[in-house]
Design an enzyme around this catalytic site. Structure first.
Site, PDB file in Angstrom:
ATOM      1  N   ASP A  46      20.643  17.747   0.894  1.00 43.93           N
ATOM      2  CA  ASP A  46      20.102  16.660   0.085  1.00 43.93           C
ATOM      3  C   ASP A  46      21.172  15.661  -0.346  1.00 43.93           C
ATOM      4  O   ASP A  46      20.928  14.454  -0.383  1.00 43.93           O
ATOM      5  CB  ASP A  46      19.403  17.231  -1.153  1.00 43.93           C
ATOM      6  CG  ASP A  46      18.125  17.979  -0.794  1.00 43.93           C
ATOM      7  OD1 ASP A  46      17.561  17.711   0.288  1.00 43.93           O
ATOM      8  OD2 ASP A  46      17.687  18.833  -1.584  1.00 43.93           O
ATOM      9  N   GLU A 117      18.346   9.689 -10.044  1.00 43.27           N
ATOM     10  CA  GLU A 117      18.335   9.489 -11.488  1.00 43.27           C
ATOM     11  C   GLU A 117      19.618   8.836 -11.972  1.00 43.27           C
ATOM     12  O   GLU A 117      20.650   8.861 -11.287  1.00 43.27           O
ATOM     13  CB  GLU A 117      18.157  10.825 -12.235  1.00 43.27           C
ATOM     14  CG  GLU A 117      19.384  11.721 -12.282  1.00 43.27           C
ATOM     15  CD  GLU A 117      19.550  12.601 -11.072  1.00 43.27           C
ATOM     16  OE1 GLU A 117      20.707  12.686 -10.580  1.00 43.27           O
ATOM     17  OE2 GLU A 117      18.568  13.196 -10.620  1.00 43.27           O
ATOM     18  N   ASP A 146      23.061  16.597 -25.620  1.00 42.99           N
ATOM     19  CA  ASP A 146      24.124  16.750 -24.626  1.00 42.99           C
ATOM     20  C   ASP A 146      24.040  15.663 -23.568  1.00 42.99           C
ATOM     21  O   ASP A 146      25.049  15.325 -22.937  1.00 42.99           O
ATOM     22  CB  ASP A 146      24.023  18.115 -23.947  1.00 42.99           C
ATOM     23  CG  ASP A 146      24.589  19.236 -24.799  1.00 42.99           C
ATOM     24  OD1 ASP A 146      25.203  18.945 -25.846  1.00 42.99           O
ATOM     25  OD2 ASP A 146      24.403  20.411 -24.435  1.00 42.99           O
ATOM     26  N   ALA A 154      11.060  10.484  -6.887  1.00 40.14           N
ATOM     27  CA  ALA A 154      11.827  11.199  -5.860  1.00 40.14           C
ATOM     28  C   ALA A 154      12.836  12.150  -6.489  1.00 40.14           C
ATOM     29  O   ALA A 154      13.120  13.220  -5.947  1.00 40.14           O
ATOM     30  CB  ALA A 154      12.540  10.207  -4.953  1.00 40.14           C
ATOM     31  N   THR A 157      12.169  16.176  -9.146  1.00 40.59           N
ATOM     32  CA  THR A 157      12.277  17.612  -8.844  1.00 40.59           C
ATOM     33  C   THR A 157      13.727  18.067  -8.759  1.00 40.59           C
ATOM     34  O   THR A 157      13.990  19.215  -8.413  1.00 40.59           O
ATOM     35  CB  THR A 157      11.574  17.941  -7.514  1.00 40.59           C
ATOM     36  OG1 THR A 157      12.122  17.120  -6.475  1.00 40.59           O
ATOM     37  CG2 THR A 157      10.074  17.702  -7.610  1.00 40.59           C
ATOM     38  N   ALA A 158      14.667  17.167  -9.072  1.00 40.26           N
ATOM     39  CA  ALA A 158      16.088  17.523  -9.019  1.00 40.26           C
ATOM     40  C   ALA A 158      16.565  17.915 -10.417  1.00 40.26           C
ATOM     41  O   ALA A 158      16.004  18.800 -11.041  1.00 40.26           O
ATOM     42  CB  ALA A 158      16.878  16.361  -8.431  1.00 40.26           C
ATOM     43  N   TYR A 159      17.597  17.253 -10.917  1.00 34.91           N
ATOM     44  CA  TYR A 159      18.151  17.630 -12.220  1.00 34.91           C
ATOM     45  C   TYR A 159      17.116  17.481 -13.329  1.00 34.91           C
ATOM     46  O   TYR A 159      17.101  18.238 -14.310  1.00 34.91           O
ATOM     47  CB  TYR A 159      19.394  16.787 -12.510  1.00 34.91           C
ATOM     48  CG  TYR A 159      20.149  17.219 -13.739  1.00 34.91           C
ATOM     49  CD1 TYR A 159      20.111  18.534 -14.191  1.00 34.91           C
ATOM     50  CD2 TYR A 159      20.912  16.319 -14.458  1.00 34.91           C
ATOM     51  CE1 TYR A 159      20.807  18.937 -15.311  1.00 34.91           C
ATOM     52  CE2 TYR A 159      21.622  16.712 -15.582  1.00 34.91           C
ATOM     53  CZ  TYR A 159      21.551  18.021 -15.999  1.00 34.91           C
ATOM     54  OH  TYR A 159      22.238  18.405 -17.112  1.00 34.91           O
ATOM     55  N   ASN A 160      16.241  16.495 -13.207  1.00 32.59           N
ATOM     56  CA  ASN A 160      15.186  16.300 -14.190  1.00 32.59           C
ATOM     57  C   ASN A 160      14.355  17.566 -14.395  1.00 32.59           C
ATOM     58  O   ASN A 160      14.041  17.949 -15.525  1.00 32.59           O
ATOM     59  CB  ASN A 160      14.281  15.140 -13.746  1.00 32.59           C
ATOM     60  CG  ASN A 160      13.060  14.968 -14.619  1.00 32.59           C
ATOM     61  OD1 ASN A 160      13.147  14.518 -15.755  1.00 32.59           O
ATOM     62  ND2 ASN A 160      11.903  15.328 -14.080  1.00 32.59           N
ATOM     63  N   LEU A 161      14.004  18.224 -13.302  1.00 33.49           N
ATOM     64  CA  LEU A 161      13.215  19.456 -13.401  1.00 33.49           C
ATOM     65  C   LEU A 161      14.026  20.569 -14.054  1.00 33.49           C
ATOM     66  O   LEU A 161      13.502  21.330 -14.868  1.00 33.49           O
ATOM     67  CB  LEU A 161      12.740  19.879 -12.011  1.00 33.49           C
ATOM     68  CG  LEU A 161      11.883  21.156 -11.934  1.00 33.49           C
ATOM     69  CD1 LEU A 161      10.624  21.022 -12.780  1.00 33.49           C
ATOM     70  CD2 LEU A 161      11.511  21.458 -10.489  1.00 33.49           C
TER      71      LEU A 161
END
Length: 257
Positions: A46, A117, A146, A154, A157-161
């Protein structure tokens, strides 16, 4: 062996598996110059796909990824057979990146793009203090946390999740504003915003509580302000197999446990 009429340019991460795959595919299909190729085929994970999308931003080049990395959420399965047919039947997705503009104590501005993001995080042992405005209206006078991130569908589902933010359907005209370890307001869990808004984040007590900002893989240290908006003119094109589309993957993530 006859060559396919579709021309490909194969690019790969430095991982041995990706380099081996690139050599194998070039032996079968040849390798066109990136500027002349019909499709850019990205081999890796990715992170490498994000790099490739940044490189091809606004060129009109379509990018078809095959997983030679670890998770490969953005990638299709790796297979050397019938590549032209797979690409001909692929679903095209166009993504508009977020544009990040940062300011620092000297008044210098820096700009960067994010497909996933924009993320602000504390630089020291002390929590960050942030003021959050949406379209010029202050919505959070003081957020102690923090970090804070604004994610695209898009990137949802990465760091946001991982930060317990919501998963956004790919077609949703929304952005996810998600705090990381919010201390005060303790019960604030974030917000869903229309994708046409401008989010401005001011760093309070910036010298005492320094904050860095990251747009995908571009980091800016010691920012005093960050302005984020979806680009109205830039886009990246990515192809996905119809039986493994991004929309299906994002939907499946919501039922994974």
């Amino acid at each position: 062996m006859a060559r396919d009429t579709t021309s490909f340019s194969f690019v790969a991460s430095t991982a041995p598996e990706a380099q081996e795959a690139r050599n194998e595919l070039i032996s079968i299909y040849g390798n066109a110059d990136p500027e002349e190729a019909d499709v850019i085929v990205a081999l890796g994970g990715d992170g490498f796909m994000l790099q490739t999308l940044h490189t091809t931003m606004n060129t009109g080049k379509r990018v078809y990824g095959m997983n030679r990395g670890s998770i490969g959420f953005l990638m299709n399965r790796y297979d050397t057979k019938d590549l032209s047919a797979r690409i001909e039947g692929a679903v095209e997705n166009a993504f508009r990146p977020l544009e990040m503009v940062t300011g620092d104590a000297s008044g210098q501005e820096r700009r960067a793009l994010a497909i996933n993001e924009v993320y602000l995080f504390r630089q020291s042992y002390q929590a960050a203090k942030l003021r959050v405005s949406v379209d010029g209206r202050v919505r959070l006078e003081e957020l102690i946390c923090d970090g804070l991130l604004l994610a695209t569908p898009a990137g949802s589902t990465a760091y946001n999740l991982s930060a317990h933010g919501p998963i956004l359907p790919l077609e949703a005209p929304l952005l996810a504003l998600t705090p990381v370890s919010a201390f005060r307001p303790r019960r604030w869990r974030g917000a869903l915003l229309p994708n046409k808004v401008t989010v401005t984040i001011e760093v309070l007590e910036a010298e005492k509580r320094p904050v860095n900002a990251v747009a995908d893989n571009t980091e800016v240290k010691s920012v005093t302000s960050v302005r984020i908006a979806e680009s109205a003119s830039l886009s990246a094109l990515i192809l996905s197999d119809p039986d493994h589309s991004w929309s299906d993957r994002i939907l499946a993530e919501q039922f994974d446990y």
